[in-house]
Design a protein around this motif. Sequence first.
Motif, PDB file in Angstrom:
ATOM      1  N   ALA A  31      23.830 -39.719  37.739  1.00 31.61           N
ATOM      2  CA  ALA A  31      22.753 -40.516  37.156  1.00 31.61           C
ATOM      3  C   ALA A  31      21.824 -40.979  38.268  1.00 31.61           C
ATOM      4  CB  ALA A  31      23.327 -41.714  36.406  1.00 31.61           C
ATOM      5  N   CYS A  32      20.541 -40.725  38.112  1.00 30.33           N
ATOM      6  CA  CYS A  32      19.558 -41.148  39.110  1.00 30.33           C
ATOM      7  C   CYS A  32      19.045 -42.531  38.730  1.00 30.33           C
ATOM      8  CB  CYS A  32      18.387 -40.175  39.156  1.00 30.33           C
ATOM      9  SG  CYS A  32      18.869 -38.501  39.632  1.00 30.33           S
ATOM     10  N   PRO A  33      18.775 -43.381  39.717  1.00 27.08           N
ATOM     11  CA  PRO A  33      18.216 -44.696  39.395  1.00 27.08           C
ATOM     12  C   PRO A  33      16.864 -44.554  38.734  1.00 27.08           C
ATOM     13  CG  PRO A  33      18.053 -44.236  41.742  1.00 27.08           C
ATOM     14  CD  PRO A  33      18.926 -43.173  41.156  1.00 27.08           C
ATOM     15  N   LYS A  34      16.592 -45.410  37.778  1.00 27.00           N
ATOM     16  CA  LYS A  34      15.324 -45.338  37.067  1.00 27.00           C
ATOM     17  C   LYS A  34      14.171 -45.652  38.009  1.00 27.00           C
ATOM     18  CE  LYS A  34      17.123 -46.510  32.500  1.00 27.00           C
ATOM     19  NZ  LYS A  34      17.012 -47.448  31.360  1.00 27.00           N
ATOM     20  N   ARG A  35      13.127 -44.843  37.921  1.00 24.52           N
ATOM     21  CA  ARG A  35      11.966 -45.077  38.755  1.00 24.52           C
ATOM     22  C   ARG A  35      11.102 -46.181  38.164  1.00 24.52           C
ATOM     23  NH1 ARG A  35       9.907 -38.893  39.995  1.00 24.52           N
ATOM     24  NH2 ARG A  35      11.795 -38.164  41.058  1.00 24.52           N
ATOM     25  N   LYS A  36      10.544 -46.972  39.059  1.00 27.91           N
ATOM     26  CA  LYS A  36       9.671 -48.045  38.617  1.00 27.91           C
ATOM     27  C   LYS A  36       8.236 -47.648  38.928  1.00 27.91           C
ATOM     28  CE  LYS A  36      13.075 -51.713  39.295  1.00 27.91           C
ATOM     29  NZ  LYS A  36      13.367 -52.990  39.977  1.00 27.91           N
ATOM     30  N   TYR A  37       7.413 -47.672  37.924  1.00 25.67           N
ATOM     31  CA  TYR A  37       6.020 -47.306  38.099  1.00 25.67           C
ATOM     32  C   TYR A  37       5.156 -48.563  37.951  1.00 25.67           C
ATOM     33  CZ  TYR A  37       7.656 -42.545  37.397  1.00 25.67           C
ATOM     34  OH  TYR A  37       8.331 -41.361  37.505  1.00 25.67           O
ATOM     35  N   LYS A  38       4.169 -48.674  38.802  1.00 22.81           N
ATOM     36  CA  LYS A  38       3.239 -49.790  38.676  1.00 22.81           C
ATOM     37  C   LYS A  38       2.348 -49.557  37.461  1.00 22.81           C
ATOM     38  CE  LYS A  38       2.995 -50.799  43.620  1.00 22.81           C
ATOM     39  NZ  LYS A  38       2.112 -50.912  44.804  1.00 22.81           N
ATOM     40  N   SER A  39       2.182 -50.612  36.702  1.00 16.23           N
ATOM     41  CA  SER A  39       1.337 -50.478  35.524  1.00 16.23           C
ATOM     42  C   SER A  39      -0.109 -50.262  35.957  1.00 16.23           C
ATOM     43  CB  SER A  39       1.431 -51.742  34.661  1.00 16.23           C
ATOM     44  OG  SER A  39       1.033 -52.876  35.420  1.00 16.23           O
ATOM     45  N   ARG A  40      -0.813 -49.460  35.199  1.00 16.66           N
ATOM     46  CA  ARG A  40      -2.196 -49.180  35.535  1.00 16.66           C
ATOM     47  C   ARG A  40      -3.056 -50.418  35.304  1.00 16.66           C
ATOM     48  NH1 ARG A  40      -3.207 -43.233  32.782  1.00 16.66           N
ATOM     49  NH2 ARG A  40      -1.670 -42.078  34.015  1.00 16.66           N
ATOM     50  N   GLN A  41      -3.950 -50.642  36.227  1.00 18.33           N
ATOM     51  CA  GLN A  41      -4.841 -51.775  36.070  1.00 18.33           C
ATOM     52  C   GLN A  41      -5.937 -51.401  35.095  1.00 18.33           C
ATOM     53  OE1 GLN A  41      -6.562 -53.106  39.702  1.00 18.33           O
ATOM     54  NE2 GLN A  41      -7.625 -54.847  38.788  1.00 18.33           N
ATOM     55  N   ARG A  42      -6.058 -52.188  34.068  1.00 25.32           N
ATOM     56  CA  ARG A  42      -7.051 -51.878  33.047  1.00 25.32           C
ATOM     57  C   ARG A  42      -8.433 -52.287  33.533  1.00 25.32           C
ATOM     58  NH1 ARG A  42      -4.792 -50.692  28.143  1.00 25.32           N
ATOM     59  NH2 ARG A  42      -2.581 -51.134  27.930  1.00 25.32           N
ATOM     60  N   GLY A  43      -9.382 -51.380  33.385  1.00 22.15           N
ATOM     61  CA  GLY A  43     -10.752 -51.671  33.777  1.00 22.15           C
ATOM     62  C   GLY A  43     -11.552 -52.171  32.595  1.00 22.15           C
ATOM     63  N   PRO A  93      18.985 -40.738  21.912  1.00 21.22           N
ATOM     64  CA  PRO A  93      18.173 -40.464  23.099  1.00 21.22           C
ATOM     65  C   PRO A  93      18.583 -39.153  23.745  1.00 21.22           C
ATOM     66  CG  PRO A  93      19.835 -42.144  23.556  1.00 21.22           C
ATOM     67  CD  PRO A  93      19.859 -41.904  22.080  1.00 21.22           C
ATOM     68  N   ARG A  94      17.587 -38.472  24.356  1.00 22.46           N
ATOM     69  CA  ARG A  94      17.886 -37.198  25.001  1.00 22.46           C
ATOM     70  C   ARG A  94      18.800 -37.401  26.208  1.00 22.46           C
ATOM     71  NH1 ARG A  94      15.066 -32.819  23.402  1.00 22.46           N
ATOM     72  NH2 ARG A  94      15.353 -31.764  25.394  1.00 22.46           N
ATOM     73  N   ASP A  95      18.675 -38.552  26.872  1.00 22.21           N
ATOM     74  CA  ASP A  95      19.585 -38.867  27.965  1.00 22.21           C
ATOM     75  C   ASP A  95      20.921 -39.307  27.384  1.00 22.21           C
ATOM     76  OD1 ASP A  95      17.946 -38.216  29.999  1.00 22.21           O
ATOM     77  OD2 ASP A  95      17.366 -40.245  30.524  1.00 22.21           O
ATOM     78  N   ASN A 100      31.165 -44.456  31.560  1.00 25.53           N
ATOM     79  CA  ASN A 100      31.074 -45.404  32.664  1.00 25.53           C
ATOM     80  C   ASN A 100      29.660 -45.525  33.233  1.00 25.53           C
ATOM     81  OD1 ASN A 100      30.758 -43.021  34.017  1.00 25.53           O
ATOM     82  ND2 ASN A 100      32.685 -43.145  35.148  1.00 25.53           N
ATOM     83  N   GLY A 101      28.732 -44.744  32.698  1.00 24.67           N
ATOM     84  CA  GLY A 101      27.350 -44.843  33.132  1.00 24.67           C
ATOM     85  C   GLY A 101      27.038 -44.176  34.451  1.00 24.67           C
ATOM     86  N   ASP A 102      27.995 -43.481  35.043  1.00 28.38           N
ATOM     87  CA  ASP A 102      27.790 -42.862  36.357  1.00 28.38           C
ATOM     88  C   ASP A 102      27.217 -41.454  36.272  1.00 28.38           C
ATOM     89  OD1 ASP A 102      28.735 -45.091  37.629  1.00 28.38           O
ATOM     90  OD2 ASP A 102      30.795 -44.347  37.789  1.00 28.38           O
ATOM     91  N   GLY A 103      27.053 -40.923  35.097  1.00 31.78           N
ATOM     92  CA  GLY A 103      26.557 -39.559  34.960  1.00 31.78           C
ATOM     93  C   GLY A 103      25.776 -39.362  33.682  1.00 31.78           C
ATOM     94  N   ILE A 104      24.994 -38.287  33.666  1.00 28.33           N
ATOM     95  CA  ILE A 104      24.185 -37.917  32.508  1.00 28.33           C
ATOM     96  C   ILE A 104      24.639 -36.539  32.035  1.00 28.33           C
ATOM     97  CG2 ILE A 104      21.873 -37.433  31.645  1.00 28.33           C
ATOM     98  CD1 ILE A 104      22.250 -40.329  32.314  1.00 28.33           C
ATOM     99  N   ILE A 105      24.909 -36.417  30.741  1.00 29.22           N
ATOM    100  CA  ILE A 105      25.302 -35.131  30.172  1.00 29.22           C
ATOM    101  C   ILE A 105      24.041 -34.342  29.820  1.00 29.22           C
ATOM    102  CG2 ILE A 105      26.540 -33.984  28.291  1.00 29.22           C
ATOM    103  CD1 ILE A 105      28.315 -36.454  28.094  1.00 29.22           C
ATOM    104  N   GLU A 106      24.014 -33.074  30.243  1.00 26.84           N
ATOM    105  CA  GLU A 106      22.871 -32.215  29.980  1.00 26.84           C
ATOM    106  C   GLU A 106      23.337 -30.847  29.478  1.00 26.84           C
ATOM    107  OE1 GLU A 106      19.552 -33.731  33.212  1.00 26.84           O
ATOM    108  OE2 GLU A 106      20.897 -32.096  33.779  1.00 26.84           O
TER     109      GLU A 106
END
Length: 241
Positions: A31-43, A93-95, A100-106
């Motif tokens: 299982a890879c740690p979830k990536r955190k993306y910065k929210s886009r600044q609304r113009g 969910p597809r994931d 134990n949360g240590d792996g993802i079945i694919e």
Amino acid sequence: KAPTSVEDRSETEASSSPTVLKLYPLAIRDACPKRKYKSRQRGQAVAVAVAPDGSSERGGTVSSSEQKDSSSANNKSDDTSRKQQQQKNKKPPRDWSVDNGDGIIEPFPTLYWLTDPRLRMLISKLEISDDSNVKSVETKIASNPDYLASMERAHRQYGQARWELLTEQDKKAVTERGWDGAVGIERGVSGIRNARGVKCLHAHAAHYLAGGTDNIVGRWTIDAVGDMLQEKMGRTVNTTE
């Protein structure tokens, strides 16, 4: 006879190991740690006024917060109906995490895995050769209807055997997650959909060695490996003479 050199030991280990392994169509990866993306600044958005005659006039600008306030009333009812429809059509969910949360079945479409290191090395040489590479094999399949028919049978057999290996519970989970496109019956050797495609000589050789006699690509590959070895032995004999 006990091995007396590193080469002897490697050959002894290879001879005592299986040439092909049969794998389950579902695999567990870390299982890879979830990536955190910065929210886009609304113009700012440009306000456009539409006249009764259908023409439009570009006006000043409004802030994102003003735009949000003006449309929130209309969006509220739409969001409610959308959520109700999503709840109605809710799928797992597809994931698919292990307990134990240590792996993802694919899904893993490759059913037979070539393990013999020497054979793998020789087939890798074929894939970069001039006359036995993947492209030339695909051309050979297309040159004869009988070759194509044989590969169509091989792909069907492969897909059927892979599907039947799944438990009933896993078949249901695969269908619910939309993974039929990866490990369903319609997918052949290593997930190939088109019988004219080859993708990987190792996968076809493994299928052939595991009993897939209709897989002529696998047979051609093993025959080509045999020719390589015979040629090598012939050069060795000539050198010693």
